[in-house]
Design a protein around this motif. Structure first.
Motif, mmCIF file in Angstrom:
data_model
loop_
_atom_site.group_PDB
_atom_site.id
_atom_site.type_symbol
_atom_site.label_atom_id
_atom_site.label_comp_id
_atom_site.label_asym_id
_atom_site.label_seq_id
_atom_site.Cartn_x
_atom_site.Cartn_y
_atom_site.Cartn_z
ATOM 1 N N LEU A 1 0.827 -1.207 0.000
ATOM 2 C CA LEU A 1 0.000 0.000 0.000
ATOM 3 C C LEU A 1 0.861 1.257 0.000
ATOM 4 C CD1 LEU A 1 -2.833 -0.998 2.513
ATOM 5 C CD2 LEU A 1 -2.981 -0.833 0.020
ATOM 6 N N TYR A 2 1.954 1.229 0.770
ATOM 7 C CA TYR A 2 2.846 2.388 0.806
ATOM 8 C C TYR A 2 3.472 2.630 -0.566
ATOM 9 C CZ TYR A 2 6.786 5.392 1.997
ATOM 10 O OH TYR A 2 7.686 6.421 2.044
ATOM 11 N N ALA A 3 3.956 1.546 -1.194
ATOM 12 C CA ALA A 3 4.568 1.674 -2.516
ATOM 13 C C ALA A 3 3.547 2.143 -3.548
ATOM 14 C CB ALA A 3 5.184 0.335 -2.940
ATOM 15 N N TYR A 4 2.326 1.640 -3.438
ATOM 16 C CA TYR A 4 1.267 2.043 -4.378
ATOM 17 C C TYR A 4 0.946 3.533 -4.236
ATOM 18 C CZ TYR A 4 -3.293 2.335 -6.627
ATOM 19 O OH TYR A 4 -4.348 2.708 -7.425
ATOM 20 N N ASN A 5 0.790 3.979 -2.991
ATOM 21 C CA ASN A 5 0.492 5.399 -2.762
ATOM 22 C C ASN A 5 1.640 6.287 -3.237
ATOM 23 O OD1 ASN A 5 -2.045 4.963 -1.604
ATOM 24 N ND2 ASN A 5 -1.190 4.669 0.435
ATOM 25 N N MET A 6 2.859 5.842 -3.022
ATOM 26 C CA MET A 6 4.018 6.627 -3.461
ATOM 27 C C MET A 6 4.075 6.726 -4.979
ATOM 28 S SD MET A 6 5.649 7.946 -0.949
ATOM 29 C CE MET A 6 7.178 8.399 -1.746
ATOM 30 N N THR A 7 3.816 5.616 -5.668
ATOM 31 C CA THR A 7 3.897 5.647 -7.129
ATOM 32 C C THR A 7 2.801 6.522 -7.740
ATOM 33 O OG1 THR A 7 2.620 3.584 -7.235
ATOM 34 C CG2 THR A 7 5.023 3.412 -7.345
ATOM 35 N N THR A 8 1.591 6.418 -7.204
ATOM 36 C CA THR A 8 0.499 7.221 -7.762
ATOM 37 C C THR A 8 0.703 8.705 -7.484
ATOM 38 O OG1 THR A 8 -0.807 6.762 -5.754
ATOM 39 C CG2 THR A 8 -1.188 5.360 -7.654
ATOM 40 N N ASN A 9 1.068 9.026 -6.242
ATOM 41 C CA ASN A 9 1.287 10.437 -5.905
ATOM 42 C C ASN A 9 2.491 11.000 -6.653
ATOM 43 O OD1 ASN A 9 -0.870 10.406 -4.113
ATOM 44 N ND2 ASN A 9 0.400 9.864 -2.369
ATOM 45 N N MET A 10 3.555 10.182 -6.771
ATOM 46 C CA MET A 10 4.755 10.629 -7.468
ATOM 47 C C MET A 10 4.484 10.835 -8.953
ATOM 48 S SD MET A 10 8.547 8.888 -7.415
ATOM 49 C CE MET A 10 8.380 8.588 -5.654
ATOM 50 N N LEU A 11 3.674 9.959 -9.541
ATOM 51 C CA LEU A 11 3.332 10.098 -10.960
ATOM 52 C C LEU A 11 2.652 11.437 -11.216
ATOM 53 C CD1 LEU A 11 3.013 8.955 -13.825
ATOM 54 C CD2 LEU A 11 0.900 7.877 -13.059
ATOM 55 N N LEU A 12 1.651 11.765 -10.404
ATOM 56 C CA LEU A 12 0.943 13.038 -10.572
ATOM 57 C C LEU A 12 1.869 14.222 -10.334
ATOM 58 C CD1 LEU A 12 -2.390 12.118 -8.731
ATOM 59 C CD2 LEU A 12 -2.085 12.427 -11.188
ATOM 60 N N ALA A 13 2.695 14.124 -9.285
ATOM 61 C CA ALA A 13 3.577 15.237 -8.944
ATOM 62 C C ALA A 13 4.650 15.452 -10.006
ATOM 63 C CB ALA A 13 4.229 14.981 -7.588
ATOM 64 N N VAL A 14 5.237 14.370 -10.508
ATOM 65 C CA VAL A 14 6.309 14.484 -11.502
ATOM 66 C C VAL A 14 5.772 15.026 -12.823
ATOM 67 C CG1 VAL A 14 7.859 13.142 -12.967
ATOM 68 C CG2 VAL A 14 7.851 12.785 -10.510
ATOM 69 N N VAL A 15 4.624 14.521 -13.261
ATOM 70 C CA VAL A 15 4.038 15.020 -14.502
ATOM 71 C C VAL A 15 3.691 16.503 -14.378
ATOM 72 C CG1 VAL A 15 2.054 14.863 -16.055
ATOM 73 C CG2 VAL A 15 3.156 12.776 -15.231
#
Length: 253
Positions: free
Chosen positions: A95-109
């Motif tokens: 769950l932590y990795a999933y939340n990090m990837t989704t939030n990071m994807l939005l933030a990086v884009v």
């Protein structure tokens, strides 16, 4: 040079816009790759994949199935799949990795787009002057206020960052990405089509063939070689008074 608004040729505008779009996509992609590497995005992706493989092996199932294959599961196969899915969704590390990837994807884009637009659509035009991007510079176009006065830095910021980036690009892109993470129905296509429809309507119906960002900043794209651009309203007024005086003098003769 002419005082009346010398609107840019539409094909030149399209060509300049296409070139600017290519440059933006290249820079956004480059920055995104760099930011993903800096924030170790691939490590979180590896964690997700490892966890999925772990529970798939433990429950003797595969998560990579279509909706039709999922609907066809019955009895013990269906129960094992549901148990594996529940176990995966209860795993804190997953769950932590999933939340990090989704939030990071939005933030990086979002961050990559902001930095790219800030550089190519705001800073570069400030350096060239008269709102010229690289595309506009090459095709001999420029920007000014609709009253033939030089646009201000604030107007350029409104046009480039609030108009072109935020409303016309960032909002639709974020909605489409969010839709791949969490179902949001038809919001993304409706908003995108709405913005495109408004753009098309303004290009066809507005006097200066303006887009949303031009309407927001009260600007017009002009042919730089034939357009007079005044530094201030006072200079424009003096020019008009001079023309009026010259016309009156001609009439006397």
């Amino acid at each position: 040079m002419m005082h009346d608004v010398q609107r840019a040729n539409m094909w030149k505008r399209i060509s300049a816009g296409f070139l600017d779009m290519i440059l933006l996509i290249m820079l956004i992609s480059l920055l995104a790759v760099i930011l993903f590497e800096v924030f170790n995005y691939n490590a979180y992706i590896s964690t997700l994949n490892d966890k999925r493989d772990e529970y798939a092996q433990k429950y003797n199932i595969t998560f990579d199935i279509t909706e039709e294959e999922l609907a066809s599961l019955q009895g013990e196969d269906e129960q094992r799949y549901l148990d594996a899915l529940q176990a995966l969704d209860s795993d804190a590390e997953f769950l932590y990795a999933y939340n990090m990837t989704t939030n990071m994807l939005l933030a990086v884009v979002a961050g990559s787009m902001f930095l790219s637009f800030l550089l190519l659509e705001f800073i570069v035009p400030l350096l060239f002057g008269n709102g010229q991007t690289l595309g506009k510079k090459i095709f001999g176009l420029a920007l000014m206020r609709t009253d033939s006065v030089k646009l201000t830095n604030f107007a350029l910021f409104v046009r480039s960052i609030l108009g072109k980036l935020t409303i016309e690009t960032l909002i639709p892109v974020m909605l489409w990405i969010s839709g791949t993470i969490t179902p949001i129905g038809v919001i993304a296509p409706v908003v995108t089509l709405g913005i495109l429809g408004i753009q098309a309507g303004l290009l066809v119906a507005s006097r200066n063939r303006a887009c949303i960002h031009d309407m927001m900043a009260v600007t017009v794209v002009i042919d730089y070689s034939s357009q007079m651009i005044f530094d201030s309203v006072e200079d424009l007024t003096k020019h008009k008074m001079q023309l009026a005086a010259e016309e009156a003098q001609r009439q006397e003769y």
